[in-house]
Design a protein around this motif. Sequence first.
Motif, PDB file in Angstrom:
ATOM      1  N   VAL A   1       0.844  -1.192   0.000  1.00 53.91           N
ATOM      2  CA  VAL A   1       0.000   0.000   0.000  1.00 53.91           C
ATOM      3  C   VAL A   1       0.877   1.239   0.000  1.00 53.91           C
ATOM      4  CG1 VAL A   1      -1.665   1.300   1.395  1.00 53.91           C
ATOM      5  CG2 VAL A   1      -1.907  -1.171   1.144  1.00 53.91           C
ATOM      6  N   ARG A   2       0.441   2.255  -0.700  1.00 55.63           N
ATOM      7  CA  ARG A   2       1.132   3.547  -0.707  1.00 55.63           C
ATOM      8  C   ARG A   2       0.196   4.555  -0.051  1.00 55.63           C
ATOM      9  NH1 ARG A   2       5.589   2.853  -3.714  1.00 55.63           N
ATOM     10  NH2 ARG A   2       5.537   1.281  -5.338  1.00 55.63           N
ATOM     11  N   LEU A   3       0.648   5.101   1.085  1.00 55.74           N
ATOM     12  CA  LEU A   3      -0.193   6.003   1.864  1.00 55.74           C
ATOM     13  C   LEU A   3       0.575   7.271   2.237  1.00 55.74           C
ATOM     14  CD1 LEU A   3      -1.790   3.382   4.298  1.00 55.74           C
ATOM     15  CD2 LEU A   3      -2.928   4.517   2.402  1.00 55.74           C
ATOM     16  N   GLY A   4       0.968   8.045   1.264  1.00 52.86           N
ATOM     17  CA  GLY A   4       1.656   9.305   1.545  1.00 52.86           C
ATOM     18  C   GLY A   4       2.873   9.107   2.424  1.00 52.86           C
ATOM     19  N   ASN A   5       2.934   9.855   3.538  1.00 47.65           N
ATOM     20  CA  ASN A   5       4.085   9.790   4.439  1.00 47.65           C
ATOM     21  C   ASN A   5       4.232   8.435   5.123  1.00 47.65           C
ATOM     22  OD1 ASN A   5       4.741  12.448   3.894  1.00 47.65           O
ATOM     23  ND2 ASN A   5       3.525  13.235   5.572  1.00 47.65           N
ATOM     24  N   LEU A   6       3.160   7.689   5.216  1.00 47.90           N
ATOM     25  CA  LEU A   6       3.208   6.378   5.853  1.00 47.90           C
ATOM     26  C   LEU A   6       3.954   5.346   4.999  1.00 47.90           C
ATOM     27  CD1 LEU A   6       2.335   4.816   8.344  1.00 47.90           C
ATOM     28  CD2 LEU A   6       0.175   4.353   7.221  1.00 47.90           C
ATOM     29  N   THR A   7       4.095   5.620   3.712  1.00 50.15           N
ATOM     30  CA  THR A   7       4.770   4.691   2.798  1.00 50.15           C
ATOM     31  C   THR A   7       6.185   4.375   3.266  1.00 50.15           C
ATOM     32  OG1 THR A   7       3.425   5.482   0.962  1.00 50.15           O
ATOM     33  CG2 THR A   7       5.435   4.299   0.388  1.00 50.15           C
ATOM     34  N   ALA A   8       6.915   5.381   3.745  1.00 50.13           N
ATOM     35  CA  ALA A   8       8.289   5.160   4.218  1.00 50.13           C
ATOM     36  C   ALA A   8       8.309   4.226   5.423  1.00 50.13           C
ATOM     37  CB  ALA A   8       8.950   6.486   4.566  1.00 50.13           C
ATOM     38  N   ALA A   9       7.367   4.375   6.323  1.00 55.70           N
ATOM     39  CA  ALA A   9       7.303   3.494   7.492  1.00 55.70           C
ATOM     40  C   ALA A   9       6.984   2.062   7.075  1.00 55.70           C
ATOM     41  CB  ALA A   9       6.268   4.009   8.485  1.00 55.70           C
ATOM     42  N   LEU A  10       6.062   1.923   6.143  1.00 53.97           N
ATOM     43  CA  LEU A  10       5.705   0.585   5.657  1.00 53.97           C
ATOM     44  C   LEU A  10       6.896  -0.083   4.984  1.00 53.97           C
ATOM     45  CD1 LEU A  10       2.142   1.253   4.192  1.00 53.97           C
ATOM     46  CD2 LEU A  10       2.730   0.252   6.403  1.00 53.97           C
ATOM     47  N   LYS A  11       7.730   0.700   4.335  1.00 54.18           N
ATOM     48  CA  LYS A  11       8.925   0.169   3.666  1.00 54.18           C
ATOM     49  C   LYS A  11       9.852  -0.522   4.669  1.00 54.18           C
ATOM     50  CE  LYS A  11      12.642   1.608   0.605  1.00 54.18           C
ATOM     51  NZ  LYS A  11      13.264   2.732  -0.094  1.00 54.18           N
ATOM     52  N   ASN A  12       9.864  -0.037   5.902  1.00 49.90           N
ATOM     53  CA  ASN A  12      10.710  -0.645   6.936  1.00 49.90           C
ATOM     54  C   ASN A  12      10.238  -2.040   7.320  1.00 49.90           C
ATOM     55  OD1 ASN A  12      12.391   1.625   7.144  1.00 49.90           O
ATOM     56  ND2 ASN A  12      11.015   2.591   8.600  1.00 49.90           N
ATOM     57  N   ILE A  13       8.988  -2.356   7.065  1.00 49.60           N
ATOM     58  CA  ILE A  13       8.427  -3.666   7.398  1.00 49.60           C
ATOM     59  C   ILE A  13       8.627  -4.667   6.260  1.00 49.60           C
ATOM     60  CG2 ILE A  13       6.284  -4.879   8.027  1.00 49.60           C
ATOM     61  CD1 ILE A  13       5.314  -2.177   9.186  1.00 49.60           C
ATOM     62  N   ARG A  14       8.855  -4.183   5.061  1.00 46.55           N
ATOM     63  CA  ARG A  14       8.973  -5.048   3.880  1.00 46.55           C
ATOM     64  C   ARG A  14       9.979  -6.181   4.028  1.00 46.55           C
ATOM     65  NH1 ARG A  14       5.604  -6.297   1.060  1.00 46.55           N
ATOM     66  NH2 ARG A  14       7.040  -6.839  -0.568  1.00 46.55           N
ATOM     67  N   PRO A  15      11.154  -5.983   4.676  1.00 45.27           N
ATOM     68  CA  PRO A  15      12.076  -7.119   4.821  1.00 45.27           C
ATOM     69  C   PRO A  15      11.434  -8.303   5.546  1.00 45.27           C
ATOM     70  CG  PRO A  15      13.232  -5.089   5.269  1.00 45.27           C
ATOM     71  CD  PRO A  15      11.768  -4.735   5.146  1.00 45.27           C
ATOM     72  N   ALA A  16      10.624  -8.038   6.549  1.00 49.03           N
ATOM     73  CA  ALA A  16       9.959  -9.123   7.283  1.00 49.03           C
ATOM     74  C   ALA A  16       9.005  -9.881   6.370  1.00 49.03           C
ATOM     75  CB  ALA A  16       9.214  -8.566   8.497  1.00 49.03           C
ATOM     76  N   VAL A  17       8.353  -9.177   5.464  1.00 51.76           N
ATOM     77  CA  VAL A  17       7.439  -9.827   4.514  1.00 51.76           C
ATOM     78  C   VAL A  17       8.214 -10.824   3.667  1.00 51.76           C
ATOM     79  CG1 VAL A  17       5.871  -9.456   2.561  1.00 51.76           C
ATOM     80  CG2 VAL A  17       5.888  -7.828   4.465  1.00 51.76           C
ATOM     81  N   SER A  18       9.380 -10.414   3.192  1.00 53.33           N
ATOM     82  CA  SER A  18      10.211 -11.291   2.360  1.00 53.33           C
ATOM     83  C   SER A  18      10.761 -12.483   3.136  1.00 53.33           C
ATOM     84  CB  SER A  18      11.376 -10.497   1.764  1.00 53.33           C
ATOM     85  OG  SER A  18      10.901  -9.468   0.948  1.00 53.33           O
ATOM     86  N   GLU A  19      11.050 -12.279   4.422  1.00 54.06           N
ATOM     87  CA  GLU A  19      11.671 -13.327   5.235  1.00 54.06           C
ATOM     88  C   GLU A  19      10.713 -14.450   5.625  1.00 54.06           C
ATOM     89  OE1 GLU A  19      13.237 -11.121   8.520  1.00 54.06           O
ATOM     90  OE2 GLU A  19      14.734 -10.124   7.281  1.00 54.06           O
ATOM     91  N   VAL A  20       9.423 -14.163   5.673  1.00 53.17           N
ATOM     92  CA  VAL A  20       8.456 -15.179   6.097  1.00 53.17           C
ATOM     93  C   VAL A  20       8.128 -16.083   4.914  1.00 53.17           C
ATOM     94  CG1 VAL A  20       6.115 -15.589   6.936  1.00 53.17           C
ATOM     95  CG2 VAL A  20       7.480 -13.756   7.922  1.00 53.17           C
ATOM     96  N   THR A  21       8.490 -17.357   5.061  1.00 52.55           N
ATOM     97  CA  THR A  21       8.263 -18.316   3.973  1.00 52.55           C
ATOM     98  C   THR A  21       7.456 -19.528   4.408  1.00 52.55           C
ATOM     99  OG1 THR A  21      10.361 -19.405   4.451  1.00 52.55           O
ATOM    100  CG2 THR A  21      10.407 -17.648   2.801  1.00 52.55           C
ATOM    101  N   ASP A  22       7.106 -19.593   5.698  1.00 52.03           N
ATOM    102  CA  ASP A  22       6.490 -20.810   6.225  1.00 52.03           C
ATOM    103  C   ASP A  22       5.045 -20.619   6.700  1.00 52.03           C
ATOM    104  OD1 ASP A  22       7.059 -19.184   8.372  1.00 52.03           O
ATOM    105  OD2 ASP A  22       7.834 -20.795   9.629  1.00 52.03           O
ATOM    106  N   ALA A  23       4.324 -19.663   6.133  1.00 49.45           N
ATOM    107  CA  ALA A  23       2.972 -19.386   6.618  1.00 49.45           C
ATOM    108  C   ALA A  23       1.895 -20.146   5.855  1.00 49.45           C
ATOM    109  CB  ALA A  23       2.688 -17.886   6.555  1.00 49.45           C
ATOM    110  N   GLY A  24       2.230 -20.709   4.719  1.00 47.34           N
ATOM    111  CA  GLY A  24       1.227 -21.414   3.924  1.00 47.34           C
ATOM    112  C   GLY A  24       0.188 -20.459   3.369  1.00 47.34           C
TER     113      GLY A  24
END
Length: 95
Positions: free
Chosen positions: A8-31
């Motif tokens: 999601v792109r939400l103005g100024n919040l986009t930068a904060a969300l970018k900090n969470i993106r590595p965790a999204v990539s790291e999770v591979t076992d959720a099915g």
Amino acid sequence: MKGAIDHVRLGNLTAALKNIRPAVSEVTDAGGSRDSKNKTFVQRVSERNVVDAASQLTTRSKIMACLASERKLLIVGAVHDVRSGVVSWLGGQSA
């Protein structure tokens, strides 16, 4: 969390969300799907993000790393469930 998962792109919040993106990539076992509709995936990304953030405290701060190695500081991650109010502790690390 869901915003970061779904890119999601939400103005100024986009930068904060970018900090969470590595965790999204790291999770591979959720099915299931890798989107915010998969509750297990969202939970695992949340937990992974907490672990990543906690470990960054000592890698980004020499003072915190020193205090942790001297056992004067214990870093403990936790996830707060806003629906139930329950806090799940993810354990501690000392360095």
